[in-house]
Design a protein around this motif. Structure first.
Motif, PDB file in Angstrom:
ATOM      1  N   GLY A  26       0.918  -1.270  -0.110  1.00 48.67           N
ATOM      2  CA  GLY A  26       0.085   0.017   0.007  1.00 48.67           C
ATOM      3  C   GLY A  26       1.013   1.293  -0.186  1.00 48.67           C
ATOM      4  O   GLY A  26       2.231   1.046   0.195  1.00 48.67           O
ATOM      5  N   ARG A  27       0.308   2.354  -0.153  1.00 48.80           N
ATOM      6  CA  ARG A  27       0.997   3.662  -0.394  1.00 48.80           C
ATOM      7  C   ARG A  27       1.412   4.264   1.200  1.00 48.80           C
ATOM      8  O   ARG A  27       0.172   4.323   1.693  1.00 48.80           O
ATOM      9  CB  ARG A  27       0.184   4.578  -1.217  1.00 48.80           C
ATOM     10  CG  ARG A  27       0.207   4.224  -2.721  1.00 48.80           C
ATOM     11  CD  ARG A  27      -0.262   5.295  -3.707  1.00 48.80           C
ATOM     12  NE  ARG A  27       0.637   6.439  -3.512  1.00 48.80           N
ATOM     13  CZ  ARG A  27       0.347   7.769  -3.518  1.00 48.80           C
ATOM     14  NH1 ARG A  27      -0.974   8.066  -3.332  1.00 48.80           N
ATOM     15  NH2 ARG A  27       1.049   8.530  -3.570  1.00 48.80           N
ATOM     16  N   ILE A  28       2.599   4.303   1.398  1.00 50.78           N
ATOM     17  CA  ILE A  28       2.821   4.857   2.782  1.00 50.78           C
ATOM     18  C   ILE A  28       3.874   6.174   2.782  1.00 50.78           C
ATOM     19  O   ILE A  28       4.608   6.390   1.634  1.00 50.78           O
ATOM     20  CB  ILE A  28       3.277   3.848   3.856  1.00 50.78           C
ATOM     21  CG1 ILE A  28       4.341   2.758   2.960  1.00 50.78           C
ATOM     22  CG2 ILE A  28       2.204   2.960   4.025  1.00 50.78           C
ATOM     23  CD1 ILE A  28       5.750   3.425   2.939  1.00 50.78           C
ATOM     24  N   ILE A  48      11.783   7.069   9.685  1.00 51.46           N
ATOM     25  CA  ILE A  48      12.290   7.634   8.266  1.00 51.46           C
ATOM     26  C   ILE A  48      11.228   8.127   7.579  1.00 51.46           C
ATOM     27  O   ILE A  48      10.299   7.358   7.347  1.00 51.46           O
ATOM     28  CB  ILE A  48      13.049   6.464   7.678  1.00 51.46           C
ATOM     29  CG1 ILE A  48      13.683   7.058   6.489  1.00 51.46           C
ATOM     30  CG2 ILE A  48      12.121   5.149   7.610  1.00 51.46           C
ATOM     31  CD1 ILE A  48      15.127   6.048   6.050  1.00 51.46           C
ATOM     32  N   THR A  49      11.486   9.169   6.826  1.00 49.17           N
ATOM     33  CA  THR A  49      10.460   9.891   6.202  1.00 49.17           C
ATOM     34  C   THR A  49      10.557   9.258   4.585  1.00 49.17           C
ATOM     35  O   THR A  49      11.640   8.788   4.377  1.00 49.17           O
ATOM     36  CB  THR A  49      10.628  11.335   6.000  1.00 49.17           C
ATOM     37  OG1 THR A  49      11.686  11.798   5.496  1.00 49.17           O
ATOM     38  CG2 THR A  49      10.351  11.903   7.552  1.00 49.17           C
ATOM     39  N   ILE A  50       9.717   9.671   3.954  1.00 47.11           N
ATOM     40  CA  ILE A  50       9.793   9.375   2.371  1.00 47.11           C
ATOM     41  C   ILE A  50      10.871   9.659   1.633  1.00 47.11           C
ATOM     42  O   ILE A  50      11.341   9.016   0.752  1.00 47.11           O
ATOM     43  CB  ILE A  50       8.308   9.796   1.742  1.00 47.11           C
ATOM     44  CG1 ILE A  50       8.273   8.867   0.231  1.00 47.11           C
ATOM     45  CG2 ILE A  50       8.526  11.197   1.574  1.00 47.11           C
ATOM     46  CD1 ILE A  50       8.081   7.583   0.457  1.00 47.11           C
ATOM     47  N   VAL A  51      11.603  10.928   2.229  1.00 47.84           N
ATOM     48  CA  VAL A  51      12.835  11.400   1.406  1.00 47.84           C
ATOM     49  C   VAL A  51      14.147  10.939   2.171  1.00 47.84           C
ATOM     50  O   VAL A  51      15.189  11.494   2.021  1.00 47.84           O
ATOM     51  CB  VAL A  51      12.781  12.996   1.564  1.00 47.84           C
ATOM     52  CG1 VAL A  51      11.528  13.351   0.514  1.00 47.84           C
ATOM     53  CG2 VAL A  51      12.454  13.652   2.954  1.00 47.84           C
ATOM     54  N   ASN A  70      12.426   2.826  -1.285  1.00 43.99           N
ATOM     55  CA  ASN A  70      11.011   3.346  -1.848  1.00 43.99           C
ATOM     56  C   ASN A  70      10.532   2.214  -2.871  1.00 43.99           C
ATOM     57  O   ASN A  70       9.262   2.157  -3.263  1.00 43.99           O
ATOM     58  CB  ASN A  70      11.045   4.522  -2.162  1.00 43.99           C
ATOM     59  CG  ASN A  70      11.184   5.476  -0.919  1.00 43.99           C
ATOM     60  OD1 ASN A  70      10.645   5.124   0.015  1.00 43.99           O
ATOM     61  ND2 ASN A  70      11.569   6.625  -1.170  1.00 43.99           N
ATOM     62  N   ALA A  71      11.444   1.978  -3.926  1.00 41.58           N
ATOM     63  CA  ALA A  71      11.090   1.261  -5.130  1.00 41.58           C
ATOM     64  C   ALA A  71      10.578  -0.328  -4.629  1.00 41.58           C
ATOM     65  O   ALA A  71       9.587  -0.645  -5.583  1.00 41.58           O
ATOM     66  CB  ALA A  71      12.388   0.873  -6.031  1.00 41.58           C
ATOM     67  N   LYS A  72      11.028  -0.657  -3.529  1.00 38.19           N
ATOM     68  CA  LYS A  72      10.219  -2.115  -3.002  1.00 38.19           C
ATOM     69  C   LYS A  72       9.404  -1.786  -2.068  1.00 38.19           C
ATOM     70  O   LYS A  72       8.885  -2.882  -1.361  1.00 38.19           O
ATOM     71  CB  LYS A  72      11.642  -2.788  -2.580  1.00 38.19           C
ATOM     72  CG  LYS A  72      12.617  -3.317  -3.372  1.00 38.19           C
ATOM     73  CD  LYS A  72      13.993  -4.019  -3.043  1.00 38.19           C
ATOM     74  CE  LYS A  72      14.860  -4.399  -4.075  1.00 38.19           C
ATOM     75  NZ  LYS A  72      15.890  -5.311  -3.435  1.00 38.19           N
ATOM     76  N   ASN A  73       9.373  -0.593  -1.599  1.00 41.45           N
ATOM     77  CA  ASN A  73       8.156  -0.332  -0.464  1.00 41.45           C
ATOM     78  C   ASN A  73       8.548  -1.030   0.866  1.00 41.45           C
ATOM     79  O   ASN A  73       7.828  -1.701   1.525  1.00 41.45           O
ATOM     80  CB  ASN A  73       6.838  -0.677  -0.790  1.00 41.45           C
ATOM     81  CG  ASN A  73       5.750   0.400  -0.561  1.00 41.45           C
ATOM     82  OD1 ASN A  73       6.327   1.615  -0.569  1.00 41.45           O
ATOM     83  ND2 ASN A  73       4.564   0.072  -0.575  1.00 41.45           N
ATOM     84  N   THR A  74      10.088  -1.204   1.088  1.00 42.81           N
ATOM     85  CA  THR A  74      10.349  -1.699   2.225  1.00 42.81           C
ATOM     86  C   THR A  74      11.491  -1.110   3.066  1.00 42.81           C
ATOM     87  O   THR A  74      12.158  -0.091   2.635  1.00 42.81           O
ATOM     88  CB  THR A  74      11.207  -3.015   1.854  1.00 42.81           C
ATOM     89  OG1 THR A  74      10.338  -3.752   1.086  1.00 42.81           O
ATOM     90  CG2 THR A  74      11.648  -3.795   2.964  1.00 42.81           C
ATOM     91  N   MET A  75      11.320  -1.234   4.372  1.00 44.65           N
ATOM     92  CA  MET A  75      11.957  -0.399   5.386  1.00 44.65           C
ATOM     93  C   MET A  75      12.906  -1.514   6.141  1.00 44.65           C
ATOM     94  O   MET A  75      12.688  -2.666   6.160  1.00 44.65           O
ATOM     95  CB  MET A  75      11.125   0.371   6.347  1.00 44.65           C
ATOM     96  CG  MET A  75      12.027   1.012   7.315  1.00 44.65           C
ATOM     97  SD  MET A  75      10.867   1.787   8.834  1.00 44.65           S
ATOM     98  CE  MET A  75       9.885   0.381   9.518  1.00 44.65           C
ATOM     99  N   TYR A  76      14.119  -1.016   6.711  1.00 49.43           N
ATOM    100  CA  TYR A  76      15.135  -1.951   7.065  1.00 49.43           C
ATOM    101  C   TYR A  76      15.671  -1.444   8.586  1.00 49.43           C
ATOM    102  O   TYR A  76      15.449  -0.146   8.847  1.00 49.43           O
ATOM    103  CB  TYR A  76      16.344  -2.225   6.345  1.00 49.43           C
ATOM    104  CG  TYR A  76      15.764  -2.664   5.011  1.00 49.43           C
ATOM    105  CD1 TYR A  76      15.763  -1.784   3.572  1.00 49.43           C
ATOM    106  CD2 TYR A  76      15.612  -4.146   4.652  1.00 49.43           C
ATOM    107  CE1 TYR A  76      15.468  -2.298   2.649  1.00 49.43           C
ATOM    108  CE2 TYR A  76      15.336  -4.410   3.338  1.00 49.43           C
ATOM    109  CZ  TYR A  76      15.041  -3.692   2.446  1.00 49.43           C
ATOM    110  OH  TYR A  76      15.102  -4.041   1.239  1.00 49.43           O
ATOM    111  N   LEU A  77      16.096  -2.143   9.385  1.00 52.56           N
ATOM    112  CA  LEU A  77      16.644  -1.571  10.594  1.00 52.56           C
ATOM    113  C   LEU A  77      17.771  -2.559  10.713  1.00 52.56           C
ATOM    114  O   LEU A  77      17.720  -3.788  11.214  1.00 52.56           O
ATOM    115  CB  LEU A  77      15.802  -1.921  11.872  1.00 52.56           C
ATOM    116  CG  LEU A  77      16.333  -1.181  12.921  1.00 52.56           C
ATOM    117  CD1 LEU A  77      16.543   0.300  13.164  1.00 52.56           C
ATOM    118  CD2 LEU A  77      15.429  -1.625  14.283  1.00 52.56           C
TER     119      LEU A  77
END
Length: 113
Positions: A26-28, A48-51, A70-77
Motif C-alpha cells: 500500500g502507499r505509505i 524515516i520519512t519518504i525522503v 522506496n522502489a521495493k516499499n520496504t524499510m530496514y533496521l
C-alpha cells in the motif's frame, strides 16, 4: 488499506547483529520501528520519512541504522552491538498519506547475555 509485514527477528548473543525488514503493501509516507520489552510500554526506536530523513531514540544512536527502499516499499533496521536490553518485539509502523496509522504484527528479537 495498508499491510505491513516484518521479518528478520531471532535469537542473537550480546554484541551481535540482526537486520529487520518491513514490507509495506500500500502507499505509505513516514515509516518507523517501535519495540516493546516484556512488561514495558511500546517505545520508539527510529523513524524515516519518504525522503530519507531519520530520527533515533537515544538508546540506539550509533548502533542501529534505519533505511528504506522506496522502489521495493520496504524499510530496514540494521541493529549492531546488540545488548540484552534491546530484547523485545519490534513493530513496524507506517503513516499513510491521509495520516492513518498502520502497525505490523511484530518480530521478536532476543539478545542473550
Amino acid at each position: 488499506q495498508v499491510q505491513l509485514v516484518e521479518s528478520g527477528g531471532g535469537l542473537v548473543q550480546a554484541g551481535g547483529s540482526l537486520r529487520l525488514s518491513c514490507a509495506a503493501f500500500g502507499r505509505i509516507n513516514t515509516m518507523g520501528w517501535y519495540r516493546q520489552a516484556p512488561g514495558k510500554q511500546r517505545e520508539l526506536v527510529a523513524t524515516i520519512t519518504i525522503v530519507g530523513s531519520t530520527d533515533y531514540a537515544d538508546s540506539v544512536k550509533g548502533r542501529f541504522t534505519i533505511s528504506r527502499d522506496n522502489a521495493k516499499n520496504t524499510m530496514y533496521l540494521q541493529t549492531n552491538s546488540l545488548k540484552p536490553e534491546d530484547t523485545g518485539v519490534y513493530y513496524c509502523r507506517a503513516w499513510a498519506w491521509d495520516n492513518t496509522v498502520y502497525w505490523g504484527k511484530g518480530t521478536l528479537v532476543t539478545v542473550s547475555s
